[in-house]
Design an enzyme around this catalytic site. Structure first.
Site, PDB file in Angstrom:
ATOM      1  N   ARG A 170       0.844  -1.201   0.000  1.00  0.00           N
ATOM      2  CA  ARG A 170       0.000   0.000   0.000  1.00  0.00           C
ATOM      3  C   ARG A 170       0.874   1.244   0.000  1.00  0.00           C
ATOM      4  NH1 ARG A 170      -2.868  -4.197   2.465  1.00  0.00           N
ATOM      5  NH2 ARG A 170      -4.627  -4.682   1.087  1.00  0.00           N
ATOM      6  N   GLU A 337      -9.538 -13.115   1.575  1.00  0.00           N
ATOM      7  CA  GLU A 337     -10.366 -12.122   0.896  1.00  0.00           C
ATOM      8  C   GLU A 337     -10.352 -12.311  -0.619  1.00  0.00           C
ATOM      9  OE1 GLU A 337     -10.171  -8.483   4.117  1.00  0.00           O
ATOM     10  OE2 GLU A 337      -8.656  -8.522   2.540  1.00  0.00           O
ATOM     11  N   ASP A 431      -2.189  -1.571  12.868  1.00  0.00           N
ATOM     12  CA  ASP A 431      -2.768  -0.427  12.187  1.00  0.00           C
ATOM     13  C   ASP A 431      -4.062   0.017  12.863  1.00  0.00           C
ATOM     14  OD1 ASP A 431      -3.461  -3.021  11.157  1.00  0.00           O
ATOM     15  OD2 ASP A 431      -4.682  -2.048   9.627  1.00  0.00           O
ATOM     16  N   TRP A 479      -0.675  -3.183   8.518  1.00  0.00           N
ATOM     17  CA  TRP A 479      -1.137  -2.895   7.160  1.00  0.00           C
ATOM     18  C   TRP A 479      -1.071  -1.381   6.942  1.00  0.00           C
ATOM     19  CZ3 TRP A 479      -1.495  -7.190   4.455  1.00  0.00           C
ATOM     20  CH2 TRP A 479      -1.735  -8.387   5.135  1.00  0.00           C
TER      21      TRP A 479
END
Length: 770
Positions: A170, A337, A431, A479
Site C-alpha cells: 500500500r 479475501e 494499524d 497494514w
C-alpha cells in the site's frame, strides 16, 4: 474567579516541595529487561563496565560478539578489546561462551553478572539474545563507566515463532528503514519478519521472468484521501506511488536479518489481492479484455487470478524465483479475501469445477491452494496461509495464520495443523488505533491499546491440551493503507511491539502488566526519545479519560517516560508547558453541586507529547425522581438524516422517521441509510437510591443524558469504543435520553448499566417505558 486563583496558588505552593511520585521509578523485579526473563535472581554488588573491560569469546567473529563490541563503541564510545576466551575466570571482562549450555532450551541464554566479570552463555540466537538483555540493563546516559547490578538470569522463549509483519504494498518503505525495523525486532527478541510483498495496490518484488510486474504493477497513479469508509464520492490525492525491491536489495535485507537471527517470510498473495499482477498481465484474469489497473483505493476486489494452466505456470515461475531468494522454510501464499464472483461466471473456472467434481467455488479455491502447496513442497518448503484457506478443505501440510479472531487457528489446531495466532480482534493489527480513533492519526479504525496487546494469550483454552503444541507462536501485523511515512510506522509499532515481545517470549506466570507498564516501559521509551524514534507517548500513568461522582479528586500520577514531565490544568483549558508541573500527589475537595476537571499532558525531553487526558469529577446531589405514569415498554425514537461529527448536530436535522422501538440495535436504520442520527427517549425505574454507572459502546459517537444531565460522553466520530459515566439517583422514575450517530461503514451501539450491588449488564430498551 478569585476562588480559582487562590486554589491554584495553594496547589502551586503545595507542589514546590520537590519531585516525588512523578519521577520515582517503580520496583522492577525484571531489572528493566523486555521481554521479562524466565528467571531473575538479584545478587549483591555491581560490575563496572569501562574502557578497560575486555570482551572475551569462544569465537571473536561470532555475530553476538561483534554486535556487542559495535554497540559499546557506537553508543558509549568504549573501544573494548575483543579477545579469544581460553576458559576459567577473568577479571574485568565480559565473557561470551557456549560452555555449560547443554541443557538450555533453543534460543535460551544464561546471563551472570558478578563484581569481576559478566558471563553470557548461549548458542547461536541464544547468545545474541543474552547480549540484548545485557544492553537493556545499561544506563541511558553516556559516561566513562557504567555500573551494572549483579544478578543471575536464565531465559528462553515460550514460542519458537515470534513475528512482526509489514505491508510494503500500500505504501513503499526504503531498505534503510526495513533494517531499522529489523533492529527493533531483534532488540526485543522477535525472530520472524513477515514481508508482505504483493497486493492489489502494488507489486514490490523483482521477478526476472516477468518484468511487467514491476514496470507496471509497482506503480499506481494515486491514492484515496482519508478513510475509504468516510467519503462518498471518494476523493484522491493525484500523487503517484511507486517502488520495488530488486533481487540484490532483497538479498541484502535477508543477510541483514540473518545477522540478527531473524528469518524473513515472504508473502505472495493468491488467488485474491491480485490487481497489480492483473494490470501487468491481464491474461491471468478470467476476462483478459477488461482494462485492469493497479488499485487506487483499499478494500476487497472481485477480480482475482483465474485458475487456468497459464496462471499456475505463472505462479510457479514467480515462486521459483522467490524460493531461490528466500531461505525461509515457509512461504506465505495469502489466500484471504478472495471473492468468487468472477469464478462463478468464468467458463474456465466452471469447467475445472466440473472436471474435478468439486462442490463449489470454495472447493475450487481449496484445489488452487493445494496445488500451489504441492509445488512449494516439491521445492522443500511449506506454505502459510490466512485462515480463509480452511474454507473448502485445508491443504495437507499448510500452516494457518489466524487473523479473523481465533476461530481459524483453533479449528486448524484441532486438525493437527500448525498455527500462528494473529487475531485482529485481540489487538494484533497494529494499524488499529492505540486509543480512541478520533484522537489518533488517520487509520482504518479498530481499538488496540497497549493493555489489550499485553493481555492476549495465544494458546486458547478452546484448544485441547493434546493440540496446544500446534500453536507455533504469535505475530502482529501492520497494514499500511493509511501509513504513508516511516514516522507513522514507528508511532504505531512503539511501544506495542514490546507487549508483543513479552506475550511471545515470557512464561504466562511471569507476566505482570503493572511491572511492564510502570517499571520497565518508561526506561525503554526514554531510550527511544533520546535516539530519535517516533514512538507514541503514553498518557500519564494514573490519568484517565473518565467521569465519576465524588466529594474529592485525588491525583496520583507517574511519568510514562523517564525524564518527561506531566503538566496539568484544572481551569478547563488544555495544558501545555505554561501550566503547573505535577510533582507529587494531591487532593482537591469539591463543594456540593460543583465539579473539578483535571486535564494532563506528558511532554518528553525531545518535545514529544501525549494525548490530553480529561477526568471530570462531580459532587452533585442525587437526582430526584420525576413524575411519569407511562407504562408502555420501549422507547420513542427520532431518526434524522445527515453526515454528523457530533451528537449536538442531531437537533434540527431533517427527520426521516419517528416511532417506538424495543431495541437499541441500529441495523434497520443502517440498512436504508449509509449515515444517520437517532435520538431515543424513555423512562426507567430505579429501585433504590445509589450510584448508577452507564456506558455506551459505539461506532461512531453516542451520549447518554439522565434527567437532562449528561452522564456518558462518548461523542465524536470514532471507531468502536466504550465510555462510562456515573450518576447518583434517588428511587423512582427517571428520564433517559440516548443520542447516537453513524458516519461511516459500521453501525454498532450497545448500552450497559451497573446498578448498586449488581454486576455490569446490558441495558435494554425493554427496560424503559414511554
Amino acid at each position: 474567579m478569585i476562588i480559582k486563583k487562590h486554589l491554584l496558588l495553594y496547589i502551586s505552593a503545595l507542589l514546590t516541595t520537590g519531585y516525588v511520585n512523578a519521577q520515582t521509578a517503580a520496583p522492577d523485579p525484571n531489572m528493566g529487561i523486555i521481554p521479562a526473563p524466565v528467571s531473575v535472581q538479584k545478587q549483591v554488588g555491581t560490575f563496572v563496565l569501562s574502557q578497560e573491560t575486555a570482551i572475551q569469546a569462544d569465537s571473536t567473529d561470532n555475530k553476538a560478539v561483534q554486535f556487542l563490541s559495535s554497540y559499546l563503541q557506537n553508543k558509549f564510545a568504549l573501544k573494548n578489546r575483543v579477545q579469544h576466551y581460553k576458559g576459567g575466570t577473568a577479571t574485568n571482562a565480559i565473557i561470551l561462551t557456549t560452555a555449560g549450555t547443554e541443557n538450555l532450551p533453543a534460543e535460551g541464554y544464561r546471563l551472570t553478572i558478578a563484581p569481576q566479570q559478566i558471563t553470557i552463555a548461549g548458542k547461536g540466537a541464544g547468545l545474541f539474545y543474552g547480549v540484548q538483555s545485557l544492553i537493556q540493563m545499561l544506563p541511558l546516559e553516556r559516561a566513562a563507566t557504567a555500573k551494572l547490578p549483579c544478578a543471575r538470569i536464565e531465559d528462553y522463549p515460550r514460542f519458537g515463532y515470534r513475528g512482526l509483519h509489514l505491508d510494503v504494498c500500500r505504501h513503499f518503505f526504503s531498505v534503510e528503514f526495513l533494517k531499522r525495523y529489523l533492529d527493533l525486532m531483534a532488540s526485543y527478541k522477535l525472530n520472524r519478519f513477515h514481508w508482505h510483498l504483493t497486493d492489489d495496490q502494488g507489486w514490490r518484488i523483482e521477478i526476472k521472468k516477468y518484468p511487467r510486474l514491476t514496470s507496471v504493477g509497482s506503480m499506481r497513479a494515486q491514492s484515496l484521501i482519508g478513510n475509504y469508509h468516510d467519503r462518498m464520492p471518494q476523493q484522491f490525492d493525484g500523487m503517484p506511488v511507486s517502488g520495488y525491491y530488486t533481487q540484490d536489495q532483497i538479498r541484502d535485507v535477508i543477510a541483514y536479518a540473518q545477522s540478527k537471527y531473524i528469518t524473513i517470510i515472504p508473502e505472495i498473495e493468491m488467488p485474491g489481492h491480485a490487481m497489480a499482477a492483473l494490470a501487468a498481465y491481464p491474461e491471468l484474469s478470467c476476462d483478459p479484455k477488461l482494462d485492469y489497473k493497479v488499485a487506487e483505493t483499499w478494500g476487497v476486489f472481485n477480480n482475482i487470478f483465474c485458475p487456468t494452466e497459464k496462471t499456475f505456470s505463472f505462479l510457479q515461475d514467480v515462486l521459483t524465483e522467490v524460493i531461490d531468494l528466500f531461505p525461509s522454510k515457509y512461504i506465505h501464499i495469502g489466500g484471504d479475501e478472495a471473492p468468487k464472483v468472477v469464478w462463478k461466471s468464468s467458463p474456465d473456472a466452471q469447467a475445472l469445477i466440473k472436471k474435478l467434481k468439486l462442490k463449489d467455488e470454495h472447493e475450487l479455491q481449496s484445489y488452487f491452494i493445494q496445488r500451489i502447496e504441492k509445488f512449494v513442497n516439491s521445492k522443500g518448503r511449506s506454505i502459510i496461509g490466512w485462515d480463509e484457506i480452511l474454507e473448502g478443505g485445508l491443504a495437507p501440510n499448510a500452516t494457518v495464520m489466524s487473523w479473523r479472531g481465533e476461530a481459524g487457528g483453533i479449528a486448524a489446531a484441532k486438525q493437527n495443523h500448525t498455527v500462528i495466532m494473529t487475531p485482529s480482534s485481540s489487538g494484533y493489527y497494529f494499524d488499529h488505533s492505540p486509543a480512541r480513533s478520533d484522537l489518533e492519526p488517520l487509520g482504518i479504525g479498530g481499538f488496540a491499546p497497549l493493555s489489550k496487546v499485553y493481555a492476549y494469550n495465544p494458546v486458547s483454552s478452546q484448544i485441547p491440551a493434546a493440540q496446544q503444541k500446534f500453536v507455533m507462536g504469535v505475530q502482529a501485523n501492520l497494514w499500511t493503507e493509511y501509513i504513508t511515512t516511516e514516522n507513522k510506522v514507528e508511532y504505531l509499532v512503539l511501544p506495542r511491539l514490546m507487549a508483543l515481545s513479552e506475550v511471545a517470549w515470557t512464561p504466562l506466570a511471569n507476566k505482570n502488566y503493572t511491572d511492564f507498564n510502570e517499571a520497565r516501559i518508561p526506561k525503554h521509551l526514554a531510550w527511544f526519545d533520546a535516539n530519535k524514534f517516533n514512538y507514541r507517548v503514553p498518557t500519564a500513568l494514573g490519568a484517565k479519560d473518565t467521569a465519576y461522582t465524588a466529594q474529592q479528586l485525588t491525583v496520583n500520577l507517574k511519568v510514562p517516560v523517564n525524564g518527561a514531565k506531566i503538566y496539568y490544568s484544572i481551569d478547563g483549558y488544555d495544558p501545555n508547558e505554561t501550566n503547573e508541573v505535577y510533582t507529587r500527589p494531591f487532593t482537591l475537595n469539591i463543594p456540593s453541586d460543583q465539579y473539578r476537571e483535571l486535564k494532563t499532558i506528558v511532554i518528553t525531553p525531545s518535545g514529544k507529547r501525549s494525548l490530553i487526558t480529561r477526568t471530570l469529577v462531580t459532587n452533585n446531589t442525587p437526582l430526584p425522581a420525576v413524575t411519569f405514569t407511562g407504562k408502555q415498554p420501549g422507547v420513542k425514537y427520532e431518526l434524522v438524516a445527515g453526515l454528523f461529527t457530533s451528537t449536538g448536530q442531531l437537533d434540527g436535522a431533517r427527520v426521516l422517521d419517528t416511532g417506538v422501538t424495543k431495541t437499541f440495535n441500529t441495523a434497520a436504520f443502517k440498512k436504508a441509510n449509509r449515515t444517520f442520527g437517532v435520538t431515543y427517549e424513555g423512562y426507567f425505574n430505579v429501585d433504590a437510591d445509589g450510584k448508577y454507572i452507564f456506558s455506551t459502546q459505539s461506532d461512531d459517537g453516542s451520549v447518554i443524558y439522565v434527567d437532562d444531565t449528561m452522564v456518558v460522553d462518548n461523542d465524536g466520530k470514532h471507531s468502536l469504543y466504550e465510555q462510562p459515566g456515573e450518576v447518583l439517583l434517588q428511587k423512582g422514575m427517571h428520564k433517559f435520553t440516548l443520542k447516537y450517530f453513524e458516519a461511516g461503514a459500521f453501525s454498532t451501539l450497545r448500552v450497559y448499566l451497573t446498578m448498586p450491588g449488581k454486576p455490569k449488564g446490558e441495558f435494554s430498551a425493554t427496560s424503559l417505558v414511554y
